[in-house]
Scaffold this motif. Structure first.
Motif, short mmCIF file in Angstrom:
data_model
loop_
_atom_site.label_atom_id
_atom_site.label_comp_id
_atom_site.label_asym_id
_atom_site.label_seq_id
_atom_site.Cartn_x
_atom_site.Cartn_y
_atom_site.Cartn_z
N SER A 91 0.80 -1.19 -0.08
CA SER A 91 0.15 -0.23 0.07
C SER A 91 0.81 1.47 -0.02
CB SER A 91 -0.97 0.08 1.34
OG SER A 91 -1.93 -1.21 1.20
N LEU A 92 1.93 1.24 0.91
CA LEU A 92 2.66 2.43 0.95
C LEU A 92 3.63 2.65 -0.41
CD1 LEU A 92 4.04 2.12 4.51
CD2 LEU A 92 2.62 3.69 3.71
N LEU A 93 4.03 1.79 -0.81
CA LEU A 93 4.67 1.81 -2.26
C LEU A 93 3.70 2.16 -3.24
CD1 LEU A 93 6.89 -1.44 -1.99
CD2 LEU A 93 7.68 0.62 -1.96
N ALA A 94 2.47 1.65 -3.37
CA ALA A 94 1.68 2.17 -4.50
C ALA A 94 1.18 3.65 -4.28
CB ALA A 94 0.18 1.42 -4.36
N LEU A 95 1.35 4.29 -3.03
CA LEU A 95 0.86 5.69 -2.50
C LEU A 95 1.99 6.20 -2.78
CD1 LEU A 95 -1.11 5.17 0.59
CD2 LEU A 95 -2.07 5.88 -1.55
N GLY A 96 3.24 5.78 -3.44
CA GLY A 96 4.57 6.63 -3.68
C GLY A 96 5.61 6.86 -2.58
N THR A 150 -12.17 4.31 -17.37
CA THR A 150 -11.02 4.27 -17.63
C THR A 150 -9.98 4.40 -16.15
OG1 THR A 150 -9.05 4.97 -19.00
CG2 THR A 150 -10.58 6.82 -17.89
N VAL A 151 -9.04 3.98 -15.99
CA VAL A 151 -8.32 3.98 -14.88
C VAL A 151 -6.96 4.44 -15.14
CG1 VAL A 151 -9.32 2.10 -13.45
CG2 VAL A 151 -7.51 1.56 -15.01
N GLY A 152 -6.24 5.24 -14.26
CA GLY A 152 -4.80 5.66 -14.08
C GLY A 152 -4.19 5.19 -12.93
N LEU A 153 -3.36 4.05 -12.73
CA LEU A 153 -3.02 3.64 -11.58
C LEU A 153 -1.70 3.64 -11.47
CD1 LEU A 153 -5.48 0.37 -11.78
CD2 LEU A 153 -5.98 2.53 -10.46
N ALA A 207 -0.99 -3.90 -4.57
CA ALA A 207 -1.87 -2.60 -4.32
C ALA A 207 -1.79 -1.67 -5.59
CB ALA A 207 -1.23 -1.91 -3.17
N LEU A 208 -3.33 -1.25 -5.78
CA LEU A 208 -3.15 -0.18 -6.98
C LEU A 208 -3.84 1.22 -6.15
CD1 LEU A 208 -5.57 -2.55 -8.90
CD2 LEU A 208 -3.15 -2.03 -9.25
N TYR A 209 -3.26 2.19 -6.71
CA TYR A 209 -3.98 3.55 -6.38
C TYR A 209 -4.02 4.21 -7.28
CZ TYR A 209 -3.97 8.29 -4.60
OH TYR A 209 -4.44 9.64 -4.46
N GLY A 210 -4.84 5.33 -7.65
CA GLY A 210 -4.91 6.29 -8.67
C GLY A 210 -6.31 6.53 -8.84
N THR A 211 -6.74 7.00 -10.28
CA THR A 211 -8.05 7.30 -10.41
C THR A 211 -8.89 6.35 -11.54
OG1 THR A 211 -7.34 8.46 -12.36
CG2 THR A 211 -7.54 9.89 -10.37
N ILE A 212 -10.18 6.47 -11.45
CA ILE A 212 -11.06 5.72 -12.06
C ILE A 212 -12.21 6.57 -12.49
CG2 ILE A 212 -12.35 4.86 -9.94
CD1 ILE A 212 -12.92 2.38 -11.92
N GLY A 213 -12.82 6.46 -13.50
CA GLY A 213 -13.92 7.29 -14.21
C GLY A 213 -14.29 7.30 -15.34
N GLU A 267 -12.76 11.97 -13.12
CA GLU A 267 -12.53 10.83 -12.42
C GLU A 267 -12.20 11.11 -10.95
OE1 GLU A 267 -9.43 13.01 -13.63
OE2 GLU A 267 -10.28 11.87 -15.15
N HIS A 268 -12.22 9.92 -10.10
CA HIS A 268 -12.02 10.16 -8.72
C HIS A 268 -10.90 9.12 -8.08
CE1 HIS A 268 -14.23 6.53 -7.78
NE2 HIS A 268 -15.10 6.77 -8.97
N GLU A 269 -10.41 9.44 -6.97
CA GLU A 269 -9.23 8.42 -6.56
C GLU A 269 -9.97 7.02 -6.28
OE1 GLU A 269 -6.13 10.65 -3.94
OE2 GLU A 269 -8.44 11.52 -3.17
N ALA A 270 -9.07 6.11 -6.21
CA ALA A 270 -9.58 4.74 -5.95
C ALA A 270 -8.31 4.08 -5.39
CB ALA A 270 -10.20 4.18 -7.14
N PHE A 271 -8.59 3.29 -4.63
CA PHE A 271 -7.47 2.39 -4.19
C PHE A 271 -8.05 0.90 -3.77
CE2 PHE A 271 -4.96 0.24 -0.78
CZ PHE A 271 -3.65 0.62 -1.03
N GLY A 272 -7.13 -0.33 -4.17
CA GLY A 272 -7.54 -1.37 -4.02
C GLY A 272 -6.22 -2.22 -3.50
N LEU A 273 -6.29 -3.32 -2.70
CA LEU A 273 -5.42 -4.37 -2.12
C LEU A 273 -5.96 -5.51 -2.17
CD1 LEU A 273 -2.85 -4.46 -0.45
CD2 LEU A 273 -4.15 -4.25 1.56
N GLY A 274 -4.97 -6.58 -2.56
CA GLY A 274 -5.15 -7.90 -2.74
C GLY A 274 -4.01 -8.78 -2.27
N ILE A 275 -4.39 -9.77 -1.40
CA ILE A 275 -3.35 -10.67 -0.71
C ILE A 275 -3.67 -12.18 -0.97
CG2 ILE A 275 -2.08 -11.00 1.47
CD1 ILE A 275 -2.78 -8.30 2.32
#
Length: 141
Positions: free
Chosen positions: A14-19, A92-95, A117-123, A130-138
């Motif tokens: 998550s932290l890495l995806a957030l930069g 569309t997404v920009g992640l 982890a995915l972080y970015g925009t979808i819309g 677009e708006h912000e979005a976040f996803g995490l899968g383990i």
């Protein structure tokens, strides 16, 4: 069989995806990348390609690719709010994505796990819609 506090692979991903710039434990490996598309397959392919290229997963071991796929799809459910569709519903997404592989449990026999982890925009495919979005899968490997 408790979780090692320093080896929370989901938190690290998550932290890495957030930069964020973080130091990973020696037992963990990671990669980061970006993808922008209306095609869900391109998101999955970008993550898989980066993970193989950076040595996170072994290219010829099906179980590792399979675990990465499930972690990716779980993360995409978060980004797409449960309806894992993009272009077919005009989204569309920009992640920015990250993949972390490691051993999150004190008991080594629990094996490796992988987090996406995915972080970015979808819309809608309209700049500014677009708006912000976040996803995490383990997933376990």
């Amino acid at each position: 069989m408790t979780l090692q506090l320093s080896h929370r692979i989901g938190r690290m991903a998550s932290l890495l995806a957030l930069g964020e710039q973080i130091e990973l434990p020696a037992e963990c490996v990671s990669c980061v990348g970006k993808v922008g598309t209306m095609d869900l397959q391109k998101v999955v392919a970008s993550i898989e390609t980066a993970a193989k290229k950076e040595g996170i997963i072994h290219p010829s071991l099906y179980r590792e690719t399979h675990a990465l796929y499930h972690a990716t799809m779980e993360a995409l459910e978060g980004v797409t709010r449960g309806s894992v569709q993009l272009g077919s519903v005009l989204r569309t997404v920009g992640l920015r994505f990250s993949v972390v592989k490691g051993k999150p449990y004190n008991e080594g026999a629990e094996g490796d796990w992988i987090a996406v982890a995915l972080y970015g925009t979808i819309g809608a495919p309209v700049k500014g819609a677009e708006h912000e979005a976040f996803g995490l899968g383990i997933n376990h490997i």
